[in-house]
Design a protein around this motif. Structure first.
Motif, short mmCIF file in Angstrom:
data_model
loop_
_atom_site.label_atom_id
_atom_site.label_comp_id
_atom_site.label_asym_id
_atom_site.label_seq_id
_atom_site.Cartn_x
_atom_site.Cartn_y
_atom_site.Cartn_z
N ALA A 89 0.83 -1.20 0.00
CA ALA A 89 0.00 0.00 0.00
C ALA A 89 0.87 1.25 0.00
O ALA A 89 0.36 2.36 0.15
N ALA A 90 2.16 1.08 -0.19
CA ALA A 90 3.08 2.23 -0.23
C ALA A 90 4.28 1.88 -1.10
O ALA A 90 4.85 0.79 -0.97
N ALA A 91 4.66 2.80 -1.94
CA ALA A 91 5.79 2.57 -2.83
C ALA A 91 7.09 2.38 -2.06
O ALA A 91 7.97 1.63 -2.48
N LYS A 92 7.22 3.04 -0.90
CA LYS A 92 8.48 2.98 -0.16
C LYS A 92 8.82 1.57 0.29
O LYS A 92 10.00 1.19 0.37
N ASN A 93 7.79 0.77 0.62
CA ASN A 93 8.04 -0.60 1.05
C ASN A 93 8.55 -1.47 -0.10
O ASN A 93 9.42 -2.32 0.09
N MET A 94 8.00 -1.24 -1.29
CA MET A 94 8.47 -1.97 -2.47
C MET A 94 9.88 -1.51 -2.83
O MET A 94 10.75 -2.34 -3.14
N GLU A 95 10.12 -0.21 -2.77
CA GLU A 95 11.43 0.33 -3.12
C GLU A 95 12.51 -0.23 -2.20
O GLU A 95 13.65 -0.48 -2.64
N ALA A 96 12.18 -0.42 -0.92
CA ALA A 96 13.15 -0.97 0.02
C ALA A 96 13.56 -2.38 -0.37
O ALA A 96 14.74 -2.75 -0.28
N LEU A 97 12.60 -3.18 -0.84
CA LEU A 97 12.90 -4.55 -1.25
C LEU A 97 13.67 -4.59 -2.56
O LEU A 97 14.52 -5.46 -2.78
N VAL A 98 13.39 -3.64 -3.44
CA VAL A 98 14.15 -3.54 -4.69
C VAL A 98 15.59 -3.16 -4.37
O VAL A 98 16.55 -3.72 -4.93
N HIS A 99 15.76 -2.21 -3.45
CA HIS A 99 17.09 -1.75 -3.05
C HIS A 99 17.91 -2.90 -2.46
O HIS A 99 19.13 -2.98 -2.67
N LYS A 100 17.24 -3.80 -1.73
CA LYS A 100 17.93 -4.95 -1.13
C LYS A 100 18.00 -6.13 -2.07
O LYS A 100 18.39 -7.24 -1.67
N GLN A 101 17.61 -5.91 -3.32
CA GLN A 101 17.67 -6.92 -4.38
C GLN A 101 16.83 -8.16 -4.06
O GLN A 101 17.16 -9.28 -4.47
N LEU A 102 15.75 -7.96 -3.34
CA LEU A 102 14.82 -9.05 -3.06
C LEU A 102 13.67 -9.07 -4.06
O LEU A 102 12.95 -10.06 -4.17
N ILE A 103 13.49 -7.96 -4.76
CA ILE A 103 12.51 -7.86 -5.84
C ILE A 103 13.20 -7.17 -7.01
O ILE A 103 13.90 -6.17 -6.82
N ASP A 104 13.02 -7.72 -8.21
CA ASP A 104 13.63 -7.15 -9.41
C ASP A 104 12.91 -5.86 -9.80
O ASP A 104 11.68 -5.83 -9.87
N ALA A 105 13.69 -4.83 -10.06
CA ALA A 105 13.11 -3.53 -10.43
C ALA A 105 12.26 -3.63 -11.69
O ALA A 105 11.31 -2.85 -11.87
N ASN A 106 12.58 -4.58 -12.56
CA ASN A 106 11.84 -4.75 -13.81
C ASN A 106 10.59 -5.60 -13.66
O ASN A 106 9.84 -5.77 -14.61
N GLN A 107 10.38 -6.15 -12.46
CA GLN A 107 9.19 -6.97 -12.23
C GLN A 107 8.37 -6.42 -11.06
O GLN A 107 7.83 -7.15 -10.25
N GLN A 108 8.26 -5.11 -11.01
CA GLN A 108 7.40 -4.43 -10.05
C GLN A 108 6.85 -3.18 -10.71
O GLN A 108 7.50 -2.58 -11.55
N LYS A 109 5.63 -2.83 -10.32
CA LYS A 109 4.97 -1.71 -10.99
C LYS A 109 3.88 -1.12 -10.10
O LYS A 109 3.16 -1.86 -9.41
N ASN A 110 3.76 0.21 -10.09
CA ASN A 110 2.65 0.87 -9.39
C ASN A 110 1.39 0.71 -10.23
O ASN A 110 1.38 1.12 -11.40
N VAL A 111 0.36 0.15 -9.65
CA VAL A 111 -0.85 -0.19 -10.42
C VAL A 111 -2.08 0.59 -9.97
O VAL A 111 -2.89 1.02 -10.79
N LEU A 112 -2.23 0.78 -8.65
CA LEU A 112 -3.46 1.37 -8.11
C LEU A 112 -3.16 2.59 -7.23
O LEU A 112 -2.03 2.80 -6.81
N SER A 113 -4.21 3.34 -6.95
CA SER A 113 -4.10 4.45 -6.00
C SER A 113 -5.32 4.45 -5.10
O SER A 113 -6.34 3.82 -5.40
N ASN A 114 -5.21 5.17 -3.98
CA ASN A 114 -6.28 5.20 -2.99
C ASN A 114 -6.33 6.58 -2.36
O ASN A 114 -5.46 7.42 -2.64
N GLU A 115 -7.30 6.82 -1.49
CA GLU A 115 -7.44 8.11 -0.82
C GLU A 115 -7.56 7.91 0.68
O GLU A 115 -8.14 6.91 1.13
#
Length: 279
Positions: A106-132
């Motif tokens: 529910a937040a880009a920062k959590n995904m970015e942290a995993l990409v930074h630690k090379q636990l998720i490939d940057a090319n296999q993650q994408k922002n898809v939805l938004s909320n209020e």
């Protein structure tokens, strides 16, 4: 006395019967052997059953449960096991090696942290939805709440938010309250929930007078109502990224579900539950 010709005919008949019976026995034996071989030989057309573990933000629960049913009809050999929780807590689980094939945050920062630690490939993650972010009160609440200033009223005893360090909705709420200079003055009233669904429950059950949740959460309960929408200029945009965990043991199946979540069919379900689709 039996004539030689008749003996010859009888012997021929007996011999024919013996040959027929022998043939039947061989055929039966061959059929039995064939059946045994079929039992021990896996069919090439049988689909392998695969279980995918999907760690997903709690605010996506209802939408993903409906998507789960739709996906099962299309891919009956794939079982989706959802691990719902606060995005920060799910991030930590993945960092500590907990099994997961996909992560929906529910937040880009959590995904970015995993990409930074090379636990998720940057090319296999994408922002898809938004909320209020919205503020909710009990459906039968009598105290009028139309903005942050009203949260200071003596009638408002408890204000529920998610734990800011691990719950994105709580982080967004703290950000908005800080930016509008209400965070410090409201500290004595704030109660924290382990995730946004618990915050919603606090308000629905009367254990909190108001709560900060997502618009999508507010739509799932008839025991609460939206008091007001938080000004989007006061907090970071709420975006939901999805990604494939590098450690997945089911790469093909994970990629298929990752792709499916971006199809119009899946996006329609998310929109049904109040999410907005990012372009």
């Amino acid at each position: 006395m039996i004539k030689p010709a008749k003996i010859s005919v009888v012997l021929s008949l007996v011999l024919s019967m013996i040959l027929v019976m022998a043939g039947c026995g061989t055929a039966a034996k061959d059929h039995t052997a064939s059946q045994a071989a079929d039992k021990n030989t896996p069919t090439s057309t049988a689909a392998k059953t695969v279980e995918l573990t999907v760690s997903a933000a709690a605010s996506m629960t209802e939408a993903l449960e409906e998507i789960q049913e739709d996906y099962k009809t299309k891919y009956p050999n794939i079982t989706l096991n959802f691990n719902f929780g606060a995005s920060g807590a799910l991030q930590q689980q993945i960092e500590q090696g907990a099994p997961a094939d996909l992560f929906l945050s529910a937040a880009a920062k959590n995904m970015e942290a995993l990409v930074h630690k090379q636990l998720i490939d940057a090319n296999q993650q994408k922002n898809v939805l938004s909320n209020e972010l919205v503020v909710v009160v009990s459906a039968d609440g009598q105290v009028p709440v139309a903005g942050f200033a009203d949260l200071s009223k003596s009638d408002i005893k408890n204000i529920a938010i998610g734990i800011p360090e691990s719950v994105p909705a709580g982080s967004y709420a703290k950000e908005a309250l800080t930016k509008t200079n209400f965070w410090d003055s409201l500290q004595s009233k704030i109660v924290q929930g382990k995730d946004v669904r618990q915050v919603l429950q606090y308000v629905a059950t009367g254990n909190a007078d108001v709560g900060f949740v997502y618009k999508t959460n507010a739509l799932t309960s008839d025991k609460v109502k939206v008091a007001f929408a938080v000004d989007p200029a006061t907090y970071t945009p709420v975006e939901y990224p999805i990604g494939i965990v590098k450690a997945t043991k089911h790469r093909k199946e994970a990629e298929n579900f990752y792709t499916y979540l971006q199809t119009q069919e899946a996006l329609d379900v998310f929109e049904k539950y109040g999410f907005s689709v990012l372009n």
